[in-house]
Scaffold this active site. Structure first.
Site, mmCIF file in Angstrom:
data_model
loop_
_atom_site.group_PDB
_atom_site.id
_atom_site.type_symbol
_atom_site.label_atom_id
_atom_site.label_comp_id
_atom_site.label_asym_id
_atom_site.label_seq_id
_atom_site.Cartn_x
_atom_site.Cartn_y
_atom_site.Cartn_z
ATOM 1 N N ASN A 1 0.845 -1.184 0.000
ATOM 2 C CA ASN A 1 0.000 0.000 0.000
ATOM 3 C C ASN A 1 0.886 1.241 0.000
ATOM 4 O O ASN A 1 1.535 1.548 0.999
ATOM 5 C CB ASN A 1 -0.910 -0.023 1.229
ATOM 6 C CG ASN A 1 -1.877 1.138 1.268
ATOM 7 O OD1 ASN A 1 -1.904 1.972 0.363
ATOM 8 N ND2 ASN A 1 -2.680 1.205 2.311
ATOM 9 N N SER B 1 -2.443 5.103 0.648
ATOM 10 C CA SER B 1 -3.370 5.544 1.687
ATOM 11 C C SER B 1 -3.185 7.038 1.957
ATOM 12 O O SER B 1 -2.058 7.508 2.121
ATOM 13 C CB SER B 1 -3.136 4.767 2.986
ATOM 14 O OG SER B 1 -3.877 5.354 4.044
ATOM 15 N N LYS C 1 -1.179 -1.326 -4.556
ATOM 16 C CA LYS C 1 -2.484 -0.654 -4.478
ATOM 17 C C LYS C 1 -2.265 0.829 -4.718
ATOM 18 O O LYS C 1 -1.480 1.481 -4.024
ATOM 19 C CB LYS C 1 -3.131 -0.876 -3.110
ATOM 20 C CG LYS C 1 -4.580 -0.417 -3.055
ATOM 21 C CD LYS C 1 -5.291 -0.954 -1.808
ATOM 22 C CE LYS C 1 -6.782 -0.662 -1.863
ATOM 23 N NZ LYS C 1 -7.506 -1.268 -0.716
ATOM 24 N N THR D 1 -9.039 0.842 -6.835
ATOM 25 C CA THR D 1 -8.082 1.804 -6.294
ATOM 26 C C THR D 1 -8.272 1.914 -4.793
ATOM 27 O O THR D 1 -9.179 1.309 -4.218
ATOM 28 C CB THR D 1 -8.313 3.214 -6.898
ATOM 29 O OG1 THR D 1 -9.557 3.723 -6.414
ATOM 30 C CG2 THR D 1 -8.293 3.194 -8.404
ATOM 31 N N ASN D 2 -7.422 2.790 -4.208
ATOM 32 C CA ASN D 2 -7.581 3.153 -2.808
ATOM 33 C C ASN D 2 -8.641 4.256 -2.704
ATOM 34 O O ASN D 2 -9.318 4.571 -3.680
ATOM 35 C CB ASN D 2 -6.236 3.625 -2.242
ATOM 36 C CG ASN D 2 -6.089 3.290 -0.764
ATOM 37 O OD1 ASN D 2 -7.023 3.464 0.020
ATOM 38 N ND2 ASN D 2 -4.922 2.821 -0.377
#
Length: 290
Positions: free
Chosen positions: A32, A35, A68, A96-97
């Site tokens: 990730n 975020s 991600k 997607t995030n």
């Protein structure tokens, strides 16, 4: 994703330490770097860092590795980052995030990421663009704004091999996954598909009209709203299913009266004047008067 107290220069090492702890207990891994809740984390969405990250991970395992990404990146930058991941050993991308485009949700607080139905249009457009570039080259996992079977099915047709949901699960409960699966099966049958593999990517690469990025906000229902909805639904169900009644008529015949017919809503009609009847003989048979 890395911890917020880790400096950017130590990011790869931080990922590596966490990665090594999980190698034996996970079936696949997601890095990730998108975020919005960790300061400066999205700065790691660059070609050089992504290449170093996936080369490091590939030295430890042959298990699937995914990146991600954010839906807010310029498309050219996004494609370059995904291509860097692919060339460095990534198995696929999760698109997607959450989004920091706060214009998508009226009265949104400008912190954290927007998720759920409000970003469905944005995530659809991003995923469709990614699928046109990378479907068939790596595994695509769709995430963001998947709130019903129609949305899930559309992403599968675009090229998603897997789906991720979270906000929908929070608002619709544990049965949400089953409802998606059942709905997808129905849609497949309607389109003449017998296996999920026939669905995946059937629309990949096709020109697609851009959907509106703005979606109505979805508020969590309150207890009072739920009670009102349940009461209204029950009343409607009773009204729809109320049985008809039989009433006696002249001559002993019966007729059915629909219990949904309201005497209040039917205008009253003045009775016609009666015509005097001839007197009955003593031998005449009685009739059933309504």
């Amino acid at each position: 994703g890395k911890n917020k107290v880790i400096t950017q220069s130590d990011s790869v090492k931080n990922y590596e330490n966490a990665f090594k702890e999980c190698i034996e207990v996970a079936d696949y891994f997601v890095f990730n770097v998108s975020s919005p809740n960790t300061p400066n984390l999205r700065d790691l969405q660059n070609v050089e860092f992504i290449a170093n990250l996936f080369k490091m991970a590939r030295d430890y395992t042959n298990k699937p590795l995914y990146v991600k990404i954010s839906p807010d990146m310029p498309r050219d930058d996004m494609f370059e980052v995904i291509e860097s991941a692919r060339k460095s050993g990534a198995s696929g991308v999760i698109a997607t995030n959450t989004s920091v485009d706060y214009s998508l949700l009226p009265n949104a607080k400008e912190s954290g990421g927007i998720s759920g139905r409000a970003i469905a249009g944005l995530c659809n457009d991003v995923f469709a663009d990614i699928a046109r570039e990378f479907f068939g080259k790596m595994t695509l996992i769709a995430s963001g704004g998947i709130y019903d079977a129609n949305e899930a099915y559309a992403r599968l047709r675009m090229g998603a091999s897997l789906l991720q949901v979270y906000t929908g699960l929070i608002y619709q409960g544990p049965s949400f996954a089953k409802e998606l699966n059942d709905g997808i099966l129905t849609l497949m049958q309607n389109d003449g598909f017998s296996h999920i593999s026939e669905v995946i990517g059937v629309d990949a690469g096709k020109p697609r009209a851009k959907t509106s990025a703005r979606k109505p906000s979805v508020k969590k229902p309150t207890d009072s709203n739920l009670a009102t909805t349940a009461h209204t639904t029950t009343k409607r169900a009773v009204s729809r299913r109320a049985p008809s009644k039989k009433t006696a008529t002249k001559g002993g015949m019966s007729k059915r009266v629909d219990s949904q017919t309201s005497t209040k809503s039917t205008p009253k009609v003045a009775p016609k004047p009666r015509t005097p009847r001839a007197k009955k003989s003593a031998h005449s048979k009685p009739t059933n008067e309504a």
